[in-house]
Design a protein around this motif. Sequence first.
Motif: not given
Length: 158
Positions: A12, A34, A36, A41, A45
Amino acid sequence: MLNAIGLQNPGVTYFMENDLPYLKKFDTAIIVNACGSTIEDYVELAKVLNTLDIDGVELNLSCPNVKMGCLAFGTTYEGVKEVTSQVRKVLDKPLIVKLTPNVTDITMPAKGAQDAGADGVSLINTLLGMSIDIHTRRPHLANNTGGLSRTMCETSRS
Ligand SMILES: Cc1cc2nc3c(=O)[nH]c(=O)nc-3n(C[C@H](O)[C@H](O)[C@H](O)COP(=O)(O)O)c2cc1C
């Protein structure tokens, strides 16, 4: 196309500093995909994405090519609801949940997304697939399986 790429993006911070300024040159909505490995996570994020000048976030709960997280949350009502509701608490922007077709009944994870406050679902990520070399009788992909999509078929036809 059968791919086993996984999620090879630079992260990111790189996205904020390099990709986003480039994308802002275009007159179009920017929705960030997105992913994780853990719920923490996803939340961390989402907190960062919430501060950016973007139009929405698409939570990837469906990549078949990562060993931890992602798809692990995406196949059940409870898993999707948990990660989506944690993200929803820290994200004010439109939230789309991208679902996997590799389940018996996709309405269950979709309901999890809806009950957790998602604004929409994105259907579908790739189907699990395998290609076998008839000479060696072994899978072509080192991962054995990959994600099967129409992406390249469409491209090669045009
Ligand atoms: C090379 C490749 C990379 C992809 N990377 C991502 C990704 O980073 N995140 C994601 O949510 N989906 C990813 N996908 C899935 C596509 O966005 C799409 O959901 C999938 O290919 C199914 O649609 P299609 O059959 O129309 O191609 C990827 C697909 C391909 C072929």
